[in-house]
Design an enzyme around this catalytic site. Structure first.
Site, short mmCIF file in Angstrom:
data_model
loop_
_atom_site.label_atom_id
_atom_site.label_comp_id
_atom_site.label_asym_id
_atom_site.label_seq_id
_atom_site.Cartn_x
_atom_site.Cartn_y
_atom_site.Cartn_z
N TRP A 102 0.75 -1.13 0.31
CA TRP A 102 0.29 -0.08 0.34
C TRP A 102 0.85 0.89 -0.43
CZ3 TRP A 102 -4.15 -0.65 -1.41
CH2 TRP A 102 -4.81 -1.96 -1.59
N ASP A 173 -1.61 6.91 6.05
CA ASP A 173 -2.35 5.57 5.96
C ASP A 173 -2.86 4.52 7.30
OD1 ASP A 173 -4.04 4.71 4.98
OD2 ASP A 173 -2.79 3.51 3.45
N LYS A 197 -12.33 -1.26 7.38
CA LYS A 197 -12.17 -2.34 8.64
C LYS A 197 -12.11 -2.49 10.16
CE LYS A 197 -8.50 -2.05 4.58
NZ LYS A 197 -9.05 -3.03 4.07
N1 PMP Z 1 -4.44 1.61 2.36
C1 PMP Z 1 -4.39 -0.06 3.30
C2 PMP Z 1 -3.15 0.37 4.68
C3 PMP Z 1 -5.22 -0.69 2.80
O1 PMP Z 1 -4.81 -1.59 3.45
C4 PMP Z 1 -6.22 -0.45 1.35
C5 PMP Z 1 -7.52 -1.85 1.25
N2 PMP Z 1 -6.69 -2.76 1.63
C6 PMP Z 1 -5.77 0.91 1.09
C7 PMP Z 1 -5.14 1.64 1.06
C8 PMP Z 1 -6.75 0.56 -0.31
O2 PMP Z 1 -7.99 1.06 0.04
P1 PMP Z 1 -9.56 1.43 -0.68
O3 PMP Z 1 -9.43 -0.06 -1.38
O4 PMP Z 1 -10.22 2.30 0.29
O5 PMP Z 1 -9.09 2.03 -2.34
#
Ligand code: PMP
Length: 359
Positions: A102, A173, A197
């Site tokens: 991520w 994030d 989450k």
């Molecule tokens: N950052 C992290 C740490 C994540 O775990 C995720 C999704 N699993 C995301 C960003 C992406 O999130 P989204 O699908 O809401 O764009």
């Protein structure tokens, strides 16, 4: 109807009481004769829900007054672009600390907007199985901001102590560990998290951002992507995801009833210990690749000696009503996401299955 033990990585388990409240109020929100989804976002009934979601966030995380709390759409992935669009002007550079997929995605997106550099990574050394030490970071004292991913959902590592980035705004994030414990918000310039989450359903992104950063944000970008637009309009510039915000409000209210984030943290630590202890005890079959000090309290990642044993374990726990335990498709193995809403009882059942496997 039987509810399963849900270890999904996101969308993930929600507090039962928050769902039951939604069920009860679905056709008639507070005697208004319609569901929250049918209300105008400009009406009193929705406005009360919206403002309560924001005030509960402020209360639970003790967010100082000089921070805006925004409820946006587009997922955390959209924030990967929106953050540099707002905070990374020409002539400046942003630091990214890479601790998993991520943060790599966030970094990649920032480079499409402006100049970004890697200020630390644990990719080569140990394949993201740890969080870098402060001494390993090469920080730019003039950076527009420094970005971290506080919890690495896929690799199962977590920052337990946040890096010291001096006077540079720290951007985090926190999609997969927001509100898992109390934090000092004043250490951050901006915090963002997809709700799906720890906080609610997908479709809502929580952004907590220092007001001076909002004010200094670039104005040469589309109005809809400027934080100031949402700040000036209490996140009601355009139609918000009303049902998502409503469920988020219900979830936050449950955290408050539990006794706030200190109580939430205590339960989360207990759950993580239960599971890691069981995995460590059964090192004859299982192993957890993440270094001990970097282990995530939210996403417990581990491997099984052979693919056959892994399949057998998954099928065995499925029979016991446990779902969502397969690791992310990019890394394989097993992963139990034990977010705020996953009850101790579920983690106990899983820890017992780990301990008793093939005994
Ligand atoms: N950052 C992290 C740490 C994540 O775990 C995720 C999704 N699993 C995301 C960003 C992406 O999130 P989204 O699908 O809401 O764009």
């Amino acid at each position: 109807m039987a509810r399963v033990f849900n270890f999904n990585a996101g969308p993930a388990a929600l507090p039962l009481a928050a769902l039951e409240r939604a069920q009860k109020e679905l056709l008639d929100l507070g005697g208004t004769g319609m569901s929250v989804m049918e209300h105008s976002h400009r009406g009193k009934a929705y406005e009360a829900v919206h403002n309560e979601a924001i005030s509960l966030t402020r209360e639970l995380l003790a967010v100082p007054e000089n921070y805006d709390i925004l409820l946006l759409q587009g997922g955390a992935s959209q924030q990967f672009a929106v953050i540099p669009m707002n905070l990374l002007p020409q002539g400046k550079s942003a630091d990214y600390i890479l601790t998993g997929s991520w943060s790599q995605k966030a970094y990649k997106e920032a480079k499409t907007i402006g100049t970004a550099r890697v200020a630390g990574t644990t990719e080569k050394d140990k394949k993201f199985a740890r969080i870098p030490k402060q001494s390993e970071l090469e920080l730019d004292a003039n950076a527009a901001y420094a970005h971290i991913t506080s919890n690495n959902t896929i690799f199962g590592s977590q920052w337990h102590e946040f890096p010291n980035v001096g006077s540079v705004p720290l951007v985090a994030d926190m999609s997969s560990d927001i509100m898992w414990r109390p934090i000092d918000v004043s250490k951050f310039g901006l915090i963002y998290a997809g709700a799906q989450k720890n906080l609610g359903p997908s479709g809502v992104v929580l952004v907590i951002v220092r007001k001076d950063l909002v004010a200094a944000g670039r104005q040469d970008i589309p109005v809809i992507f400027q934080y100031r637009t949402h700040s000036e309009n209490n996140s009601l510039y355009n139609t918000p995801p009303t049902f998502g915000v409503y469920v988020l409000r219900n979830v936050l209210d449950e955290f408050k009833k539990l006794g706030g984030l200190a109580a939430v943290e205590k339960i989360n630590r207990e759950k993580a210990k239960l599971l890691y202890d069981a995995i460590d005890e059964r090192s004859d079959v299982f192993s957890a690749p993440v270094e001990r000090e970097s282990r995530s309290t939210m996403n417990v990642v581990w491997t099984v000696k052979t693919p056959e044993l892994e399949a057998e374990f998954i099928s065995e726990v499925q029979k016991k009503g446990m779902v969502g335990l397969k690791g992310h498709r990019s890394v394989g193995g097993l992963r139990a996401s034990i977010y705020n809403a996953v009850p101790v009882e579920a983690v106990k059942a899983l820890a017992d299955a780990v301990r008793g496997f093939k005994k």
